[in-house]
Scaffold this motif. Structure first.
Motif, short mmCIF file in Angstrom:
data_model
loop_
_atom_site.label_atom_id
_atom_site.label_comp_id
_atom_site.label_asym_id
_atom_site.label_seq_id
_atom_site.Cartn_x
_atom_site.Cartn_y
_atom_site.Cartn_z
N ARG A 1 58.86 58.02 67.90
CA ARG A 1 59.54 58.29 69.17
C ARG A 1 60.89 57.61 69.22
O ARG A 1 61.86 58.16 69.74
CB ARG A 1 58.67 57.84 70.35
CG ARG A 1 57.52 58.76 70.60
CD ARG A 1 56.83 58.42 71.88
NE ARG A 1 55.71 59.35 72.10
CZ ARG A 1 54.83 59.21 73.02
NH1 ARG A 1 54.91 58.19 73.86
NH2 ARG A 1 53.86 60.07 73.16
N ARG A 2 60.98 56.40 68.67
CA ARG A 2 62.28 55.70 68.63
C ARG A 2 63.28 56.46 67.78
O ARG A 2 64.46 56.57 68.15
CB ARG A 2 62.11 54.28 68.09
CG ARG A 2 61.46 53.35 69.07
CD ARG A 2 61.43 51.95 68.50
NE ARG A 2 60.68 51.06 69.36
CZ ARG A 2 60.20 49.91 69.00
NH1 ARG A 2 60.38 49.47 67.77
NH2 ARG A 2 59.53 49.16 69.85
N ARG A 3 62.85 56.99 66.65
CA ARG A 3 63.74 57.75 65.79
C ARG A 3 64.22 59.04 66.48
O ARG A 3 65.38 59.42 66.38
CB ARG A 3 63.06 58.12 64.48
CG ARG A 3 62.92 56.96 63.54
CD ARG A 3 62.33 57.42 62.24
NE ARG A 3 62.00 56.28 61.40
CZ ARG A 3 61.20 56.31 60.39
NH1 ARG A 3 60.59 57.44 60.06
NH2 ARG A 3 60.96 55.23 59.67
N THR A 4 63.30 59.69 67.18
CA THR A 4 63.65 60.92 67.88
C THR A 4 64.65 60.64 69.00
O THR A 4 65.61 61.38 69.20
CB THR A 4 62.40 61.58 68.44
OG1 THR A 4 61.44 61.76 67.38
CG2 THR A 4 62.70 62.94 69.05
N ALA A 5 64.40 59.55 69.74
CA ALA A 5 65.30 59.18 70.84
C ALA A 5 66.68 58.79 70.31
O ALA A 5 67.70 59.13 70.91
CB ALA A 5 64.70 58.03 71.65
N ALA A 6 66.73 58.07 69.19
CA ALA A 6 68.00 57.65 68.61
C ALA A 6 68.76 58.85 68.05
O ALA A 6 69.99 58.91 68.11
CB ALA A 6 67.77 56.61 67.52
N GLY B 1 68.63 61.92 69.24
CA GLY B 1 69.05 62.75 70.36
C GLY B 1 70.21 62.15 71.13
O GLY B 1 70.95 62.83 71.83
N ALA B 2 70.46 60.85 71.01
CA ALA B 2 71.50 60.21 71.80
C ALA B 2 72.87 60.36 71.22
O ALA B 2 73.39 60.81 70.39
CB ALA B 2 71.22 58.72 71.93
#
Length: 166
Positions: A158-163, A165-166
């Motif tokens: 989830r952290r990789r996905t959020a990073a 997408g930002a």
């Protein structure tokens, strides 16, 4: 000075070859084949012991005797010049050293020894995790560790996905 060192090196090399030649010649003589191969070298009561030899030359038969296992015969093996025999160690035999003697024509007699050990182990191996009644605790602890590993992987993803997408 340089020639002296080279000459000394050549002399050492020739000397080493000269000293190793008699040992190599001795290994090729028939006396080097005057041995028995006993397999296994440590056998338990009730097991079969195999005796192999090349000492009989071109003979196709030999007689053997084991102090513990008694008389046995050796016959031609899978290679020319090899005789193979087999005997069984009686079930009541105690641990110790057993002597095997093989005779073949015309007057060849060779002897070797092997070890008879106590009974072979039977049953499963205890890995040290406790009694079988305690398996529920082990399974629960394993499940908690597995769930923690999965949760850590999900958080990291989830952290990789959020990073990204930002």
């Amino acid at each position: 000075m340089r020639n002296t060192r080279i000459g000394a090196g050549i002399c050492l090399a020739i000397g080493a070859l000269a000293l190793s030649a008699p040992a190599a010649a001795a290994a090729d003589t028939p006396a080097a084949e005057q041995t028995l191969r006993i397999h296994p070298k440590k056998a338990s009561p009730g097991s079969k012991v195999t005796v192999t030899t090349r000492a009989c030359g071109k003979e196709t038969y030999g007689k053997g005797v084991s102090e513990a296992g008694g008389d046995f015969h050796l016959f031609g093996g899978d290679r020319p010049g090899v005789l193979v025999g087999e005997f069984e160690i009686p079930a009541g035999t105690g641990p110790g050293i057993d002597t095997v003697t093989v005779k073949c024509p015309p007057r060849i007699k060779i002897t070797d020894i092997y070890e008879i050990v106590g009974r072979a182990p039977t049953g499963g191996v205890d890995a040290g995790f406790g009694a079988p009644a305690d398996q529920g605790t082990q399974l629960a602890a394993g499940g908690v560790l597995l769930a923690g590993a999965v949760a850590g992987g999900v958080v990291r993803m989830r952290r990789r996905t959020a990073a990204a997408g930002a």
